[in-house]
Design an enzyme around this catalytic site. Structure first.
Site, PDB file in Angstrom:
ATOM      1  N   HIS A 141      41.656  43.078  40.130  1.00 51.67           N
ATOM      2  CA  HIS A 141      41.753  41.990  39.134  1.00 51.67           C
ATOM      3  C   HIS A 141      41.655  42.519  37.912  1.00 51.67           C
ATOM      4  O   HIS A 141      42.118  41.845  36.888  1.00 51.67           O
ATOM      5  CB  HIS A 141      40.141  42.081  39.339  1.00 51.67           C
ATOM      6  CG  HIS A 141      39.434  40.799  38.508  1.00 51.67           C
ATOM      7  ND1 HIS A 141      40.087  39.698  37.188  1.00 51.67           N
ATOM      8  CD2 HIS A 141      38.045  40.973  38.232  1.00 51.67           C
ATOM      9  CE1 HIS A 141      39.589  38.702  37.318  1.00 51.67           C
ATOM     10  NE2 HIS A 141      37.994  39.295  37.369  1.00 51.67           N
ATOM     11  N   ASP A 199      47.382  24.955  49.451  1.00 52.79           N
ATOM     12  CA  ASP A 199      47.544  24.160  50.870  1.00 52.79           C
ATOM     13  C   ASP A 199      48.631  25.342  51.211  1.00 52.79           C
ATOM     14  O   ASP A 199      50.219  25.589  50.465  1.00 52.79           O
ATOM     15  CB  ASP A 199      48.489  23.010  50.433  1.00 52.79           C
ATOM     16  CG  ASP A 199      49.070  22.094  51.922  1.00 52.79           C
ATOM     17  OD1 ASP A 199      48.849  22.402  53.048  1.00 52.79           O
ATOM     18  OD2 ASP A 199      49.141  20.621  51.440  1.00 52.79           O
TER      19      ASP A 199
END
EC number: 2.3.1.232
Length: 449
Positions: free
Chosen positions: A166, A383
């Site tokens: 992170h 996608d």
């Protein structure tokens, strides 16, 4: 409302983890992280998961091969992800851009999306099978910064799971990287949005100076014993769905005088209040709610398009537990709004300065609760050529940090889902209180006198 994390039986056949390196040579250099990036509260791994259906238009194409090749191409532009973190003076984190690469696992599961059913949600009960914890890969320093597993399913669909250090990026930065992988997978050679490093934009001033009150970083030493740290091994997981009826019931508890408030503010206040009641916190203990706020484009604070570092702060409001529990929901919402109102350019600079002055402290843990709204992060839009995922979101919450994500339940109803970790008896009380709060409520009627 709650979706329990029930056992799910299927087998996963994993190949030996591989290292995927940038497809072309990349600069060999050391780059500093920002003073927002490298604070103690960012030094952990964040997991995400996405479930994809079979797409007849992709017949004959292997998602593992397509994504692995696209990953190598994307790392040419995001080459710091292929490096390793090192630590300098005053615990300053830097990424050594070695080009060593990221971890990648190819896998096959003997199940289908349809069989997974309710497992397609946050707190996925089979997550350990879908993202193998490679031994030695979880340390913040010296380990690969990204771990990816792509698991083919019998139905022709697949599952993409990822774990990110992170300190390198927030959700928005990660999505930018994943979108680039998707673009490369679909034939682009150059990202539509080029990555920008420029971490110095979020560094402390010289000299640093703390100019705001930061309840989220206060050191809490004396408590009455009801604000105990939680052992993750003793917690149970639940995901709570809030549809139209639940939101309406909560809003019906609010007076017109409160004014406009977002669905996220309502949910955040509700979960915080119910959680505090469930813990039976001493009425005189101080509790706090921390709001994760993306600073991109807020209050005139402009970061260049393509910036993929951590760009959020977590301002907090505090109150006595007794006040939170005995007052109506409106009280908690006003505190959430108060925390959000702290956000400003000066607040951001003050946080960066605090990190340098106080040695990059961890956020306050006793009596603190944080919910991040990732509904607009774009995890459900990535996608790779097979279309958008059936579900995409954070795979795990933390004991004091949770997330709000968009979700469609088994009835086809769209709403929000918030995963929660709590000790078993606390979880039982939390669920009871939440059910009470979200029952159909009478509209509040205020006197016109």
């Amino acid at each position: 409302m709650a979706s329990p994390s029930s056992p799910l039986v299927f087998s996963v056949n994993r190949c030996v983890p591989q290292i995927v390196r940038p497809a072309n040579p990349t600069p060999r250099e050391v780059k500093q992280l920002s003073d927002i990036d490298d604070q103690e509260g960012r030094r952990f791994q964040i997991p995400v998961i996405m479930f994809y259906r079979n797409n007849p238009l992709m017949e004959g194409k292997d998602p593992v091969k397509v994504i692995r090749e696209a990953l190598g191409k994307a790392l040419v532009y995001y080459y710091p992800f292929a490096g390793r973190l090192i630590e300098g003076d005053n615990r300053k984190l830097m990424v050594d851009c070695t080009g060593e690469g990221v971890l990648f696992i190819e896998a096959d599961a003997d199940t289908t999306l349809e069989n997974l059913g309710d497992a397609i949600q946050p707190m996925c009960p089979c997550f350990e099978e879908l993202l193998y914890d490679v031994p030695g890969s979880t340390t913040i320093l010296g380990s690969p910064l990204i771990l990816i597993q792509v698991t083919r399913l019998r139905c022709g669909g697949f599952i993409f799971a990822l774990r990110l250090n992170h300190t390198m990026s927030d959700a928005a930065g990660l999505i930018q990287f994943l979108d680039t992988i998707g673009e490369m997978a679909q034939g682009l050679s150059v990202p539509s949005l080029l990555p920008i490093w420029q971490r110095e934009l979020l560094n402390a001033r010289n000299p640093p100076r703390i100019t705001r009150i930061h309840h989220e970083y206060e050191k809490v030493t004396n408590t009455k014993g009801t604000l105990m740290a939680m052992d993750e091994n003793s917690l149970v997981h639940r995901s709570f769905f809030f549809g139209r009826e639940e939101i309406r019931a909560l809003r019906n508890r609010l007076p017109a005088s409160l004014g406009a408030c977002s669905t996220f503010e309502v949910l955040m206040a509700c979960v915080w209040r119910c959680r505090t009641i469930a813990f039976a916190v001493d009425p005189d203990e101080v509790v706090r709610i921390s709001c994760i706020i993306n600073m991109r484009g807020k209050h005139g604070f402009e970061l260049p398009p393509g910036y993929y570092g951590n760009a959020f702060v977590t301002p907090a409001s505090i109150t006595k537990a007794g006040m939170l529990c005995k007052n109506p929901l409106e009280f908690a919402i006003r505190l959430v709004k108060k925390a959000k109102a702290e956000m400003s350019q000066e607040y951001i600079k003050s946080v960066a300065d605090l990190m340098v002055i106080k040695g990059r402290p961890l956020f306050t843990q006793p009596g603190n609760f944080t919910v991040s709204d990732v509904t607009r992060a774009g995890l459900g839009e990535v996608d790779f050529g097979w279309g958008k995922p059936v579900y995409g979101g954070v795979a795990r919450a933390c004991p004091i940090i949770s997330f709000r994500m968009l979700f469609r339940n088994s009835k086809g109803e769209e709403g929000s889902v918030i995963p929660i970790w709590l000790p078993p008896p606390v979880m039982e009380r939390f669920e009871q209180e939440l059910k009470r709060m979200t029952k159909k409520a009478e509209l509040l009627i205020t006197s016109m006198l």
